[in-house]
Design a protein around this motif. Structure first.
Motif, short mmCIF file in Angstrom:
data_model
loop_
_atom_site.label_atom_id
_atom_site.label_comp_id
_atom_site.label_asym_id
_atom_site.label_seq_id
_atom_site.Cartn_x
_atom_site.Cartn_y
_atom_site.Cartn_z
N GLY A 127 0.79 -1.22 0.00
CA GLY A 127 0.00 0.00 0.00
C GLY A 127 0.83 1.27 0.00
N VAL A 128 2.11 1.16 0.35
CA VAL A 128 2.98 2.34 0.34
C VAL A 128 3.10 2.90 -1.08
N TRP A 129 2.82 2.05 -2.08
CA TRP A 129 2.95 2.45 -3.49
C TRP A 129 1.63 2.88 -4.11
N ASP A 130 0.57 3.00 -3.35
CA ASP A 130 -0.78 3.21 -3.92
C ASP A 130 -0.84 4.37 -4.91
N ASP A 131 -0.32 5.52 -4.53
CA ASP A 131 -0.40 6.70 -5.41
C ASP A 131 0.39 6.46 -6.69
N LEU A 132 1.56 5.86 -6.56
CA LEU A 132 2.39 5.59 -7.73
C LEU A 132 1.72 4.58 -8.65
N VAL A 133 1.15 3.53 -8.07
CA VAL A 133 0.51 2.49 -8.87
C VAL A 133 -0.72 3.03 -9.59
N THR A 134 -1.47 3.90 -8.94
CA THR A 134 -2.63 4.51 -9.59
C THR A 134 -2.24 5.16 -10.90
N GLU A 135 -1.08 5.79 -10.93
CA GLU A 135 -0.62 6.47 -12.14
C GLU A 135 0.07 5.50 -13.10
N THR A 184 27.58 9.21 -1.56
CA THR A 184 28.83 9.09 -2.32
C THR A 184 29.72 8.01 -1.72
N LYS A 185 29.81 7.97 -0.42
CA LYS A 185 30.66 6.99 0.27
C LYS A 185 30.13 5.58 0.07
N GLN A 186 28.83 5.40 0.26
CA GLN A 186 28.26 4.05 0.18
C GLN A 186 28.21 3.50 -1.24
N TYR A 187 28.06 4.38 -2.21
CA TYR A 187 27.91 3.92 -3.61
C TYR A 187 29.20 4.08 -4.43
N LYS A 188 30.33 4.25 -3.78
CA LYS A 188 31.55 4.54 -4.51
C LYS A 188 31.97 3.42 -5.46
N ASN A 189 31.56 2.19 -5.19
CA ASN A 189 31.94 1.06 -6.04
C ASN A 189 30.94 0.77 -7.16
N LEU A 190 29.81 1.46 -7.15
CA LEU A 190 28.84 1.29 -8.22
C LEU A 190 29.33 2.07 -9.43
N LYS A 191 29.51 1.36 -10.55
CA LYS A 191 30.21 1.96 -11.69
C LYS A 191 29.45 3.14 -12.29
N SER A 192 28.14 3.04 -12.37
CA SER A 192 27.38 4.10 -13.03
C SER A 192 25.99 4.21 -12.42
N TYR A 193 25.62 5.41 -12.04
CA TYR A 193 24.27 5.65 -11.53
C TYR A 193 23.95 7.13 -11.63
N ASP A 194 22.66 7.44 -11.63
CA ASP A 194 22.26 8.84 -11.52
C ASP A 194 21.47 8.99 -10.22
N ILE A 195 21.60 10.16 -9.62
CA ILE A 195 20.98 10.39 -8.32
C ILE A 195 20.32 11.75 -8.29
N ALA A 196 19.17 11.81 -7.63
CA ALA A 196 18.45 13.07 -7.42
C ALA A 196 18.06 13.15 -5.95
N PHE A 197 18.23 14.33 -5.36
CA PHE A 197 17.94 14.52 -3.95
C PHE A 197 16.62 15.25 -3.77
N ALA A 198 15.77 14.67 -2.93
CA ALA A 198 14.47 15.28 -2.62
C ALA A 198 14.69 16.20 -1.42
N GLU A 199 15.01 17.45 -1.71
CA GLU A 199 15.33 18.38 -0.63
C GLU A 199 14.10 18.67 0.23
N GLY A 200 14.29 18.54 1.54
CA GLY A 200 13.20 18.79 2.46
C GLY A 200 12.29 17.60 2.68
N ALA A 201 12.64 16.45 2.11
CA ALA A 201 11.83 15.24 2.30
C ALA A 201 12.52 14.30 3.27
N ALA A 202 11.72 13.62 4.09
CA ALA A 202 12.25 12.58 4.95
C ALA A 202 12.21 11.24 4.21
N HIS A 203 12.38 10.17 4.94
CA HIS A 203 12.59 8.83 4.36
C HIS A 203 11.48 8.42 3.37
N PHE A 204 10.23 8.74 3.70
CA PHE A 204 9.13 8.39 2.81
C PHE A 204 8.93 9.51 1.79
#
Length: 281
Positions: free
Chosen positions: A48-56, A242-262
């Motif tokens: 159910g945590v995905w309800d809004d996303l699944v609706t779309e 950056t520290k935790q993903y340093k060994n992942l060869k390629s990724y893109d990242i976006a930060f949700a400023e002002g958002a908590a874990h959910f």
């Protein structure tokens, strides 16, 4: 037609589990039609945590929405819990002949997505990680060593013996830290307090023990990371990721400023936009 497809999916999963002699590691709800998306929730959460996303997304994709054993009324399974969830996901993909699905995982689900991506014969179109790390334990525990994380610990004993009132108070404190959208807090608390207690304790031990910081170097699937910044701020979040993903060869990242874990609650429109962007790529 969708009802028939859903029934076929559940039958195939059941047959796969019976054939392999495994316990049922999760329940799955299938919605929509199109390219396959696996939506993996975080610890204690239901699909159910995905309800809004699944609706779309179910308008143009087939969404396989998981709730893991021990949570949301799904019967618990014996430990080790997390490896059985991972193996069950691999079996589910094979049984249903899902060709290069996209994995979208939040928290624990995101770490599971990374784990799936490290498998030697893995084949995924993209892994979308929502506020998750390769090693939650390394972030939380000073002088972290995976081998030191055990089931039989004083802290785990305390949690198992905690009465319902104290456990609910702890759940409320935890939930209030994880989202700034206050109307969602009661739902998070409800998921926590209704989790199977042993799954809550030992399943989280499995998560803390899991350390993928080295093995993510083998991932060839494109990875998108959506990361929260609350409560420590953007710069600290960037440093940790950056520290935790340093060994992942390629990724893109976006930060949700002002958002908590959910993030899906705190930045609902931003979150939907970022997921759609990653799916198009």
């Amino acid at each position: 037609m969708n009802v028939i497809k859903k029934m076929s999916t559940l039958i195939l999963l059941s047959l796969a589990l019976i054939a392999s002699g495994q316990e049922k590691p999760f329940e799955v709800e299938v919605k929509g039609q199109g390219e396959h998306l696996l939506l993996l929730p975080g610890f204690t959460c239901t699909g159910g945590v995905w309800d809004d996303l699944v609706t779309e997304l179910s308008k143009t994709y087939t969404c396989h929405v998981f709730t893991f054993a021990g949570f949301g009324g799904v019967p618990p399974i014996a430990k080790p819990w997390l490896p059985k969830i991972k193996d069950g996901l691999i079996n589910y993909i094979a049984a249903n002949k899902l060709d290069a699905p996209v994995v979208i995982g939040h928290s624990l689900g995101g770490t599971l997505g990374l784990w799936l991506g490290t498998e030697e014969q893995s084949s995924y179109k993209r892994i979308i990680v929502v506020d998750a790390l390769p090693s939650a334990g390394a972030l939380m525990i000073p002088n972290y060593k995976s081998e030191n994380i055990i089931y039989d610990s004083p802290y785990n004993k305390q949690l198992l013996e905690m009465n319902a009132e104290k456990f609910a108070a702890m759940a409320n404190q935890t939930a209030s830290f994880m989202t700034l959208t206050t109307e969602k807090i009661p739902q998070l608390v409800d998921w926590i307090v209704h989790a199977d207690r042993e799954t809550y304790v030992y399943g989280y031990t499995d998560l803390l023990k899991l350390d993928l910081r080295e093995t993510i170097g083998s991932i060839t699937t494109p990875v998108t990371i959506l990361a929260a910044t609350h409560p420590y701020g953007l710069e600290t979040a960037k440093k940790n990721y950056t520290k935790q993903y340093k060994n992942l060869k390629s990724y893109d990242i976006a930060f949700a400023e002002g958002a908590a874990h959910f993030i899906m609650y705190d930045k609902k429109e931003w979150f939907l936009e970022q997921v759609k962007k990653a799916l198009k790529n």
